[in-house]
Design a protein around this motif. Structure first.
Motif, PDB file in Angstrom:
ATOM      1  N   GLU A 288      -2.212   6.118   0.023  1.00 19.57           N
ATOM      2  CA  GLU A 288      -3.317   5.191   0.287  1.00 19.57           C
ATOM      3  C   GLU A 288      -3.547   5.053   1.794  1.00 19.57           C
ATOM      4  O   GLU A 288      -4.682   5.105   2.280  1.00 19.57           O
ATOM      5  CB  GLU A 288      -2.917   3.834  -0.308  1.00 19.57           C
TER       6      GLU A 288
ATOM      7  N   ARG B 131      -5.057   8.258   3.283  1.00 19.39           N
ATOM      8  CA  ARG B 131      -6.466   8.409   2.920  1.00 19.39           C
ATOM      9  C   ARG B 131      -7.331   7.504   3.808  1.00 19.39           C
ATOM     10  O   ARG B 131      -8.338   7.914   4.345  1.00 19.39           O
ATOM     11  CB  ARG B 131      -6.641   8.012   1.442  1.00 19.39           C
ATOM     12  N   LEU B 132      -6.855   6.288   3.955  1.00 15.74           N
ATOM     13  CA  LEU B 132      -7.582   5.293   4.742  1.00 15.74           C
ATOM     14  C   LEU B 132      -7.692   5.733   6.202  1.00 15.74           C
ATOM     15  O   LEU B 132      -8.755   5.651   6.821  1.00 15.74           O
ATOM     16  CB  LEU B 132      -6.818   3.974   4.646  1.00 15.74           C
TER      17      LEU B 132
ATOM     18  N   MET C 235       0.837  -1.199   0.000  1.00 14.09           N
ATOM     19  CA  MET C 235       0.000   0.000   0.000  1.00 14.09           C
ATOM     20  C   MET C 235       0.871   1.248   0.000  1.00 14.09           C
ATOM     21  O   MET C 235       1.847   1.326   0.712  1.00 14.09           O
ATOM     22  CB  MET C 235      -0.882   0.012   1.240  1.00 14.09           C
TER      23      MET C 235
ATOM     24  N   GLN D 243      -1.911   0.518   8.250  1.00 14.66           N
ATOM     25  CA  GLN D 243      -3.215   1.164   8.329  1.00 14.66           C
ATOM     26  C   GLN D 243      -3.489   1.703   9.739  1.00 14.66           C
ATOM     27  O   GLN D 243      -3.857   2.860   9.912  1.00 14.66           O
ATOM     28  CB  GLN D 243      -4.311   0.171   7.933  1.00 14.66           C
TER      29      GLN D 243
ATOM     30  N   LYS E 101       0.372  -8.589   6.528  1.00  6.61           N
ATOM     31  CA  LYS E 101       0.515  -8.068   7.892  1.00  6.61           C
ATOM     32  C   LYS E 101       0.947  -6.607   7.885  1.00  6.61           C
ATOM     33  O   LYS E 101       0.428  -5.775   8.615  1.00  6.61           O
ATOM     34  CB  LYS E 101       1.570  -8.877   8.657  1.00  6.61           C
ATOM     35  N   GLY E 102       1.930  -6.325   7.041  1.00  4.18           N
ATOM     36  CA  GLY E 102       2.465  -4.960   6.963  1.00  4.18           C
ATOM     37  C   GLY E 102       1.404  -3.955   6.567  1.00  4.18           C
ATOM     38  O   GLY E 102       1.385  -2.828   7.048  1.00  4.18           O
ATOM     39  N   ASP E 103       0.479  -4.373   5.674  1.00  5.66           N
ATOM     40  CA  ASP E 103      -0.576  -3.455   5.231  1.00  5.66           C
ATOM     41  C   ASP E 103      -1.483  -3.079   6.392  1.00  5.66           C
ATOM     42  O   ASP E 103      -1.847  -1.919   6.568  1.00  5.66           O
ATOM     43  CB  ASP E 103      -1.417  -4.114   4.128  1.00  5.66           C
ATOM     44  N   ILE E 104      -1.863  -4.086   7.176  1.00 13.41           N
ATOM     45  CA  ILE E 104      -2.752  -3.841   8.315  1.00 13.41           C
ATOM     46  C   ILE E 104      -2.022  -2.999   9.360  1.00 13.41           C
ATOM     47  O   ILE E 104      -2.564  -2.043   9.922  1.00 13.41           O
ATOM     48  CB  ILE E 104      -3.209  -5.178   8.937  1.00 13.41           C
TER      49      ILE E 104
END
Lengths: 242, 398
Positions: B5, B8-9, B1, B322, B316-319
């Motif tokens: 991104e 924004r999230l 991500m 976030q 995992k890294g994306d979560i």
């Protein structure tokens, strides 16, 4: 396409070990559609999770699209799920605060597709399920059938090799259920491999082939149309949750 | 991500829980504002002291008996005398000007008003030390000192109490019963946080009156001015040599330059600032714990969302990113508001408490760094927890 051999899954709850799968082997060719049936507690959800790369088998091998995936790391599995598998769940599992379009875009976010391309692809996926005009609605503004179609759009937006549908019609009325099945059949005709988990024999009968699981073992296999010949076998599963 | 991104999230999810986000933000806002405001008090004080010392010039040398040596070794302290100053004036070519000071208590009387106050016994060198601080009249002259002229310079408040706003020059006051003419009035220094500035109530007298009035002609300080800034070190050596000659080799006097005093003061003031900032930092810590608390709640609430994201391919890294970005944006937005609020608070303190506050770039940097740092520190555990959720369990979570 899918070649699972002697899959065992044991849940270690500390005091006791529960064997959910006790040696299941399953082959699915590209473009096939297979229904996995069985009563609740039979292990079909566990099998589905393993086939969907959400979980790893305790023992046995599983090769997907020529790649051995039973020993991959969490992140590698996530990538496989992202690129090769589309999920359709009984409870839709859409993000409640995101619009239909944003929900469909979600897998593309994680595969690194950039803004405008992502939007375009998500819109065309929504078109395929006939919901382009609902792109900016949130899940709570959609009917159950529409929500499930959004979920299907999300499943196919990455152009996956397999769509795994877990009781896709379980929460729908008959008419919406048939509509959802019609879309899945269409996708199948376009060459997408479909694996369907259900305990509704009428739904299962629409698949090329069925596999029946009980107590962690495959007890019966056959052509989809054969399933209705022995309604007694399916009767037990009716009404139970998967 | 991508970064964009994630941002924004994070903002989108903060917007969905407006009240909660706002309250969490408030903790950080208060924390950062108090860091900024507290540090502005310290920095303001430092600026004030530095400016005062800088006004003295960087070519000054202060000579005084070494009180520390006396305290540590118990050696008998050598006293400075007016004659020492004379000797320095005579034998130190690198020294341009010499002034002496001794402080004692006297009684000043005008009509029926009388005050016990501190007197600074000094000489014509006062004009260099206190340049620009005279409100009216003149400083002491060499002759005033030599012939023990009965002249006095009054502190600003004292002159006000006796004579009102003006008209003090030429009047006679009684100092320890003896009549003195007022030749000058000092500017008022203004109030400090401890109340009236004592120097506003003091008087300045020729040093030659000291022996009779206080029973001693021991000098507290000798101020020397080097011929120019580059000769300060040379002047200090010459002063030390002269003092050693007059008092013996083992006589210990402290001879320090204004530059080194400035340095020490700056260091002390900086430590003071850091301590004040630390006190403000405690409320930032509380705010940060608030962020962590809310993030933990948020992770639990959104377990199913995490499951869905993982099912469609989030790593995992994306979560982790976030949720971490959510915590960091909370802290950064709170930090930005906190800086503005702290700034306003500093201005308010300056206005109400009459204490010069100063919001330095340094304190803003500290605030920004500690805000983002607390975002990471207090966000990383909840984010880690979310990232390691089992997708199957998470999807099943109601």
């Amino acid at each position: 396409m899918i070649n699972a051999k002697d899959i065992e899954k044991v849940y270690d709850t500390g005091a006791i070990q529960v064997a959910a799968l006790r040696g299941v082997s399953l082959k699915v060719e590209r473009g096939e559609s297979v229904a996995i049936i069985g009563p609740s507690g039979s292990g079909k959800s566990t099998l589905m999770n393993i086939l969907g790369c959400l979980d790893r088998p305790t023992s046995g091998t599983y090769s997907l699209d020529g790649r051995e995936v039973s020993t991959l790391s969490d992140d590698e599995l996530a990538e496989i799920r992202n690129k090769k598998i589309g999920f359709v769940f009984q409870t839709f599992n859409l993000l409640p605060r995101a619009t239909a379009l944003e929900n469909v875009e979600l897998p593309l976010v994680y595969s690194g597709v950039q803004g405008s391309v992502r939007r375009k692809r998500a819109l065309s996926a929504l078109e395929k399920v006939g919901l382009a005009d609902r792109a900016h609605h949130r899940p709570n503004e959609l009917s159950g059938g529409q929500a499930q179609r959004v979920a299907i759009a999300r499943a196919l937006v990455t152009e996956p090799a397999i769509i795994l549908a877990d009781e896709p019609t379980g929460n729908l009325d008959t008419k919406s259920g048939l509509e959802v099945m019609r879309i899945l059949r269409e996708l199948h005709e376009q060459g997408i491999t479909i694996i369907l988990v259900t305990h509704n024999p009428e739904i299962a009968a629409m698949a090329d082939r069925f596999v029946e699981i009980r107590d962690g073992l495959i007890v019966r296999e056959g052509n989809g149309s054969d399933i209705l010949e022995r309604p007694a076998g399916a009767e037990e599963g009716k009404g139970g949750a998967s | 991500m991508t970064f964009f991104e994630c941002m924004r999230l994070a903002l989108a999810s903060l917007r969905t829980n407006k009240l909660r986000s706002a309250l969490t933000l408030l903790g950080i806002v208060i924390g950062i504002a108090s860091v900024i405001a507290m540090m502005s008090i310290g920095e303001g004080g430092r600026k004030l002291v530095s400016m005062e010392l800088a006004g003295l010039g960087s070519d000054l040398i202060f000579v005084q008996p070494d009180y520390t040596a006396e305290a540590i070794s118990g050696a008998r302290r050598k006293s400075l005398t007016y004659e020492d100053a004379e000797a320095i004036r005579k034998w130190c070519p690198a020294v341009a000007g010499v002034s002496v000071q001794r402080v004692g208590m006297v009684t000043v009387k005008y009509g029926t008003d009388r005050y016990n106050t501190s007197a600074t016994f000094t000489d014509e060198g006062l004009s260099t030390m206190y340049q620009g601080r005279l409100k009216e009249g003149r400083f002491l002259q060499e002759l005033d000192v030599r012939i023990q002229r009965p002249v006095v310079i009054l502190g600003g408040s004292l002159a006000n109490k006796f004579f009102g706003e003006s008209g003090a020059i030429g009047e006679k006051v009684k100092v320890n019963g003896q009549s003195f003419s007022v030749i000058g009035v000092m500017k008022e220094e203004g109030r400090t946080i401890f109340g009236e500035n004592p120097s506003d109530m003091s008087v300045y007298l020729p040093i030659t009156h000291s022996k009779r009035m206080t029973g001693s002609d021991e000098v507290a300080f000798i101020y020397c001015e080097a011929r120019d800034t580059s000769q300060v070190r040379e002047a200090m050596d010459q002063i030390k040599r002269v003092l050693a000659q007059r008092h013996g080799k083992d006589a210990s006097f402290s001879v320090i330059s204004s530059a080194s005093i400035l340095e020490v003061t700056e260091t002390v003031a900086r430590i003071f600032t850091v301590i004040l900032g630390g006190i403000g930092g405690i409320s930032l810590l509380v705010g940060g714990i608030g962020v962590m608390n809310i993030m933990l709640v948020s992770v639990t609430e959104r377990t199913r969302e995490v499951g869905i994201r993982k099912a469609v391919g989030a790593k995992k890294g994306d979560i982790l990113k976030q949720f971490l970005f959510e915590a960091i944006s909370l802290c950064l937005v709170g930090g930005a508001i906190g800086i503005l609020l702290g700034w306003a608070l500093a201005a308010l303190i300056a206005k109400i408490a009459k204490w010069p506050t100063y919001v330095s770039l340094f304190s803003i940097a500290v605030a920004v760094i500690s805000a983002s740092f607390s975002g990471v520190v207090f966000g990383v555990y909840p984010a880690y927890k979310a990232a390691n959720l089992d997708p199957i369990e998470a999807l099943r979570y109601e």
